[in-house]
Design a protein around this motif. Sequence first.
Motif, PDB file in Angstrom:
ATOM      1  N   ALA A   1       0.828  -1.207   0.000  1.00 13.39           N
ATOM      2  CA  ALA A   1       0.000   0.000   0.000  1.00 13.39           C
ATOM      3  C   ALA A   1       0.863   1.258   0.000  1.00 13.39           C
ATOM      4  CB  ALA A   1      -0.929  -0.007   1.210  1.00 13.39           C
ATOM      5  N   LEU A   2       1.994   1.204   0.674  1.00  5.67           N
ATOM      6  CA  LEU A   2       2.868   2.373   0.744  1.00  5.67           C
ATOM      7  C   LEU A   2       3.509   2.716  -0.594  1.00  5.67           C
ATOM      8  CD1 LEU A   2       4.561   1.742   4.202  1.00  5.67           C
ATOM      9  CD2 LEU A   2       3.113   3.705   3.609  1.00  5.67           C
ATOM     10  N   LYS A   3       3.557   1.775  -1.505  1.00  4.80           N
ATOM     11  CA  LYS A   3       4.181   2.032  -2.798  1.00  4.80           C
ATOM     12  C   LYS A   3       3.482   3.147  -3.572  1.00  4.80           C
ATOM     13  CE  LYS A   3       5.935  -2.694  -3.399  1.00  4.80           C
ATOM     14  NZ  LYS A   3       5.814  -3.959  -4.171  1.00  4.80           N
ATOM     15  N   SER A   4       2.207   3.358  -3.308  1.00  4.26           N
ATOM     16  CA  SER A   4       1.456   4.388  -4.028  1.00  4.26           C
ATOM     17  C   SER A   4       1.196   5.627  -3.173  1.00  4.26           C
ATOM     18  CB  SER A   4       0.129   3.819  -4.529  1.00  4.26           C
ATOM     19  OG  SER A   4      -0.684   3.394  -3.438  1.00  4.26           O
ATOM     20  N   ALA A   5       1.784   5.683  -1.975  1.00  2.00           N
ATOM     21  CA  ALA A   5       1.510   6.797  -1.071  1.00  2.00           C
ATOM     22  C   ALA A   5       2.206   8.077  -1.529  1.00  2.00           C
ATOM     23  CB  ALA A   5       1.940   6.452   0.346  1.00  2.00           C
ATOM     24  N   THR A   6       1.459   9.170  -1.497  1.00  4.81           N
ATOM     25  CA  THR A   6       2.025  10.489  -1.750  1.00  4.81           C
ATOM     26  C   THR A   6       2.385  11.176  -0.444  1.00  4.81           C
ATOM     27  OG1 THR A   6       0.361  10.621  -3.525  1.00  4.81           O
ATOM     28  CG2 THR A   6       1.700  12.580  -3.126  1.00  4.81           C
ATOM     29  N   TYR A   7       1.559  10.941   0.572  1.00  3.20           N
ATOM     30  CA  TYR A   7       1.753  11.524   1.890  1.00  3.20           C
ATOM     31  C   TYR A   7       1.619  10.428   2.935  1.00  3.20           C
ATOM     32  CZ  TYR A   7       0.397  15.516  -0.964  1.00  3.20           C
ATOM     33  OH  TYR A   7       0.307  16.441  -1.975  1.00  3.20           O
ATOM     34  N   VAL A   8       2.495  10.449   3.943  1.00  7.32           N
ATOM     35  CA  VAL A   8       2.428   9.497   5.048  1.00  7.32           C
ATOM     36  C   VAL A   8       2.355  10.281   6.354  1.00  7.32           C
ATOM     37  CG1 VAL A   8       3.687   7.761   6.382  1.00  7.32           C
ATOM     38  CG2 VAL A   8       3.609   7.604   3.882  1.00  7.32           C
ATOM     39  N   LEU A   9       1.362   9.948   7.153  1.00 11.60           N
ATOM     40  CA  LEU A   9       1.151  10.581   8.458  1.00 11.60           C
ATOM     41  C   LEU A   9       1.113   9.480   9.513  1.00 11.60           C
ATOM     42  CD1 LEU A   9       0.299  13.156  10.153  1.00 11.60           C
ATOM     43  CD2 LEU A   9      -2.073  12.441   9.697  1.00 11.60           C
ATOM     44  N   SER A  10       1.779   9.719  10.643  1.00 11.35           N
ATOM     45  CA  SER A  10       1.742   8.741  11.732  1.00 11.35           C
ATOM     46  C   SER A  10       1.283   9.379  13.028  1.00 11.35           C
ATOM     47  CB  SER A  10       3.125   8.110  11.952  1.00 11.35           C
ATOM     48  OG  SER A  10       3.080   7.205  13.055  1.00 11.35           O
ATOM     49  N   SER A  11       0.383   8.685  13.719  1.00  7.55           N
ATOM     50  CA  SER A  11      -0.027   9.089  15.067  1.00  7.55           C
ATOM     51  C   SER A  11       0.279   7.991  16.074  1.00  7.55           C
ATOM     52  CB  SER A  11      -1.532   9.411  15.099  1.00  7.55           C
ATOM     53  OG  SER A  11      -2.290   8.226  14.911  1.00  7.55           O
ATOM     54  N   VAL A  12       1.062   6.989  15.667  1.00 10.76           N
ATOM     55  CA  VAL A  12       1.359   5.859  16.536  1.00 10.76           C
ATOM     56  C   VAL A  12       2.407   6.272  17.571  1.00 10.76           C
ATOM     57  CG1 VAL A  12       2.277   3.517  16.639  1.00 10.76           C
ATOM     58  CG2 VAL A  12       0.814   4.208  14.721  1.00 10.76           C
ATOM     59  N   PRO A  13       2.108   6.122  18.847  1.00  8.67           N
ATOM     60  CA  PRO A  13       3.083   6.528  19.873  1.00  8.67           C
ATOM     61  C   PRO A  13       4.244   5.547  19.957  1.00  8.67           C
ATOM     62  CG  PRO A  13       1.194   5.496  20.898  1.00  8.67           C
ATOM     63  CD  PRO A  13       0.845   5.619  19.437  1.00  8.67           C
ATOM     64  N   PRO A  14       5.404   6.037  20.337  1.00  7.24           N
ATOM     65  CA  PRO A  14       6.541   5.130  20.509  1.00  7.24           C
ATOM     66  C   PRO A  14       6.404   4.311  21.778  1.00  7.24           C
ATOM     67  CG  PRO A  14       7.141   7.348  21.176  1.00  7.24           C
ATOM     68  CD  PRO A  14       5.751   7.434  20.616  1.00  7.24           C
ATOM     69  N   GLY A  15       7.009   3.146  21.770  1.00  2.56           N
ATOM     70  CA  GLY A  15       7.076   2.322  22.967  1.00  2.56           C
ATOM     71  C   GLY A  15       8.460   2.391  23.582  1.00  2.56           C
ATOM     72  N   GLU A  16       8.700   1.539  24.539  1.00 10.01           N
ATOM     73  CA  GLU A  16      10.004   1.544  25.200  1.00 10.01           C
ATOM     74  C   GLU A  16      11.124   1.190  24.241  1.00 10.01           C
ATOM     75  OE1 GLU A  16       9.852  -0.948  28.618  1.00 10.01           O
ATOM     76  OE2 GLU A  16       8.379   0.307  29.669  1.00 10.01           O
ATOM     77  N   ASP A  17      10.800   0.472  23.169  1.00  7.71           N
ATOM     78  CA  ASP A  17      11.815   0.080  22.189  1.00  7.71           C
ATOM     79  C   ASP A  17      11.880   1.027  21.001  1.00  7.71           C
ATOM     80  OD1 ASP A  17      12.489  -2.191  23.710  1.00  7.71           O
ATOM     81  OD2 ASP A  17      10.876  -3.355  22.791  1.00  7.71           O
ATOM     82  N   GLY A  18      11.177   2.150  21.078  1.00  8.18           N
ATOM     83  CA  GLY A  18      11.215   3.109  19.985  1.00  8.18           C
ATOM     84  C   GLY A  18       9.924   3.153  19.196  1.00  8.18           C
ATOM     85  N   ASP A  19       9.968   3.791  18.045  1.00 10.04           N
ATOM     86  CA  ASP A  19       8.783   3.962  17.203  1.00 10.04           C
ATOM     87  C   ASP A  19       8.504   2.677  16.425  1.00 10.04           C
ATOM     88  OD1 ASP A  19       7.236   4.636  14.738  1.00 10.04           O
ATOM     89  OD2 ASP A  19       7.301   6.641  15.603  1.00 10.04           O
ATOM     90  N   PRO A  20       7.356   2.029  16.651  1.00  9.51           N
ATOM     91  CA  PRO A  20       7.086   0.762  15.966  1.00  9.51           C
ATOM     92  C   PRO A  20       6.881   0.906  14.469  1.00  9.51           C
ATOM     93  CG  PRO A  20       5.165   1.487  17.208  1.00  9.51           C
ATOM     94  CD  PRO A  20       6.285   2.407  17.583  1.00  9.51           C
ATOM     95  N   VAL A  21       6.373   2.042  14.026  1.00  7.98           N
ATOM     96  CA  VAL A  21       6.206   2.241  12.585  1.00  7.98           C
ATOM     97  C   VAL A  21       7.552   2.235  11.894  1.00  7.98           C
ATOM     98  CG1 VAL A  21       5.453   3.849  10.798  1.00  7.98           C
ATOM     99  CG2 VAL A  21       4.048   3.504  12.835  1.00  7.98           C
ATOM    100  N   LEU A  22       8.497   2.977  12.425  1.00 11.47           N
ATOM    101  CA  LEU A  22       9.820   3.042  11.815  1.00 11.47           C
ATOM    102  C   LEU A  22      10.570   1.725  11.978  1.00 11.47           C
ATOM    103  CD1 LEU A  22      10.905   6.655  12.811  1.00 11.47           C
ATOM    104  CD2 LEU A  22       9.825   5.851  10.703  1.00 11.47           C
ATOM    105  N   ALA A  23      10.318   1.030  13.075  1.00 13.95           N
ATOM    106  CA  ALA A  23      10.979  -0.259  13.280  1.00 13.95           C
ATOM    107  C   ALA A  23      10.603  -1.265  12.207  1.00 13.95           C
ATOM    108  CB  ALA A  23      10.629  -0.804  14.668  1.00 13.95           C
ATOM    109  N   HIS A  24       9.331  -1.215  11.762  1.00 13.10           N
ATOM    110  CA  HIS A  24       8.846  -2.240  10.828  1.00 13.10           C
ATOM    111  C   HIS A  24       8.630  -1.748   9.400  1.00 13.10           C
ATOM    112  CE1 HIS A  24       8.356  -5.111  14.069  1.00 13.10           C
ATOM    113  NE2 HIS A  24       7.659  -4.239  14.755  1.00 13.10           N
ATOM    114  N   HIS A  25       8.499  -0.422   9.222  1.00 15.34           N
ATOM    115  CA  HIS A  25       8.143   0.053   7.882  1.00 15.34           C
ATOM    116  C   HIS A  25       8.955   1.250   7.390  1.00 15.34           C
ATOM    117  CE1 HIS A  25       4.802  -2.668   7.213  1.00 15.34           C
ATOM    118  NE2 HIS A  25       4.337  -2.401   8.426  1.00 15.34           N
ATOM    119  N   ALA A  26      10.049   1.586   8.043  1.00 17.33           N
ATOM    120  CA  ALA A  26      10.855   2.714   7.576  1.00 17.33           C
ATOM    121  C   ALA A  26      11.360   2.480   6.155  1.00 17.33           C
ATOM    122  CB  ALA A  26      12.032   2.954   8.522  1.00 17.33           C
TER     123      ALA A  26
END
Length: 303
Positions: free
Chosen positions: A66-91
């Motif tokens: 799905a990200l292959k066609s994204a023009t804009y990406v917005l995140s509201s996911v809070p980080p956990g003790e191990d850091g930002d989960p979005v960036l950990a799995h989808h950076a």
Amino acid sequence: MSGAGERLFVFGFGNSAKALNRLFADRFASIAGTTRSRERADALEELGIDAFVFDGTRPGRSVADALKSATYVLSSVPPGEDGDPVLAHHAADIAAAPGLRWVGYLSTIGVYGDHRGAVIDEETPCRPASPRSRRRLEAEAAWTDLAEEIGVPAAIFRLAGIYGPGHNVMVRLMKGTARRLVKPGQVFNRIHVDDIASIVAAAIAEDCGGIFNVTDDEAAPPQDVVTFGAELMGVEPPPEEDFATAELSPMARSFYGESKIVSNDRAKSVLGWKPRYPDYRSGLKRLWTTGDWDAETTSERKR
């Protein structure tokens, strides 16, 4: 922005993203996003959202495609003790999106820490006191670094206390959980979810990056908000309680440990944005008079 071919992908499709979809969906060719469960994803699909399940523990199924066609990406996911989960799995997936033009991250004014009621802006040094606010500041830096690596602007939105349908003082009064805690000199800013949506839309329209405080125009004592909500409902407000002797959870007490007046002048001057609800009175009155204060009642009415 015409919306032709512009695709928005939101990690953590919560109330702010729903407001963005409700108010500005026509600006995009499509809006997609993640939520933590299949049940919530099905509910988003009913709103016309391409929804994906991502719980932060592993890459979300089909999110990379799905990200292959994204023009804009917005995140509201809070980080956990191990850091930002979005960036950990989808950076890497975000970085590989060929048409990506902008990234945004919903953070918090908590990163500033306590300033004893002083007026602060985006140039004020951050001194977060709580671990969760320190993690937020680290996540801001990580999103900014990723955007610089890709070569796109990153907008960091530092949000005040959020309220809107289903999440406001009238709901707490109805449930009997509202309290009028009084701490001399204590003030907070707030922000209506529709105003979060409008500032995100303004930044996207200009492909604008940078740090923006997302607040109303009036920091106010929390007990005044409870009193006003009770007046709207025609009910007696709960009795005032002295903060110093009140029984509170550690998290609630830490929340009251920070007092500041947060300026939104940069968003106004750079983006031409201004809050539709410049103070809690205008926002709460609108929610009450439209009947949108109670999300469950609103949902039933719109079916």
